[in-house]
Design a protein around this motif. Sequence first.
Motif, mmCIF file in Angstrom:
data_model
loop_
_atom_site.group_PDB
_atom_site.id
_atom_site.type_symbol
_atom_site.label_atom_id
_atom_site.label_comp_id
_atom_site.label_asym_id
_atom_site.label_seq_id
_atom_site.Cartn_x
_atom_site.Cartn_y
_atom_site.Cartn_z
ATOM 1 N N PRO A 60 7.349 3.616 3.823
ATOM 2 C CA PRO A 60 6.551 4.784 4.224
ATOM 3 C C PRO A 60 7.366 5.953 4.752
ATOM 4 N N THR B 121 4.413 6.153 -4.242
ATOM 5 C CA THR B 121 4.152 4.846 -4.845
ATOM 6 C C THR B 121 3.830 4.969 -6.329
ATOM 7 N N ARG C 70 2.650 9.061 0.741
ATOM 8 C CA ARG C 70 2.981 7.705 0.290
ATOM 9 C C ARG C 70 2.325 7.373 -1.040
#
Length: 242
Positions: A107, A148, A144
């Motif tokens: 993160p 991702t 995030r």
Amino acid sequence: MAKLKSISRTPPARQRARRLPRVAQRKLLERQLLEFSEHAQRRIARELHDGPCQEIAGIAFHLRALQQQARDSRSIHPDDLSPILELLQKAVRHARTLCHSLYPVDPNPNGLRVALDQLAAATAELPGLACSFHCPRPLDVHDREIATQLYRIAQEALRDALAHAHATDIRIALTATPRALRLTITDNRNHAHANGHALPDMTPQLMHHRAAVIGARLHVAPGKHGGLAVTCELPAPLPPLS
């Protein structure tokens, strides 16, 4: 009035005809996403069974032996605990690997850079394969979800290059311009595979879906110097970059 009537009657039919392929494609993608999710769940279940579960079972076996040893009033030597410690360490490593597969990007803002670098390094360890990561300047992605999805796109493009195109040289690049953040994965697959249709049916659709989720554009085309290039570009406004 007759003209108006004919105009009002034909467009809905044409619109329905145009919508049918889109609806079918969406349903196909939804089904493929479900199958992909179920496949991932089966893989995780198998890895849990073959890894941590087996190691925990081994720990239980050794503990029962030590328990019986204590009941028989026999002394327990420190070396008797070594197998238990080794199994615990293996279980921890396997658990961390599974956690990383579920949440591969840390993160922290530099999590994407670190994760892509690790992905390239791990791939480069495979025999007969070169894989590198290029990021000319620090690019921190603070969102995030964006980080991702970009990582998953790189992962899927890399998996295709290895499994279906038998590439031997793969390059991952993360760059930025004032207008966009760009992720590029290039490989040296042969000309027979160097087109967007060479990817398995599910792979490009999943990558396009991931790109759409974060508002990015995905482009799959032959590379400038051969092979295939997968480019995902996230246009401005961007998340904060440093």
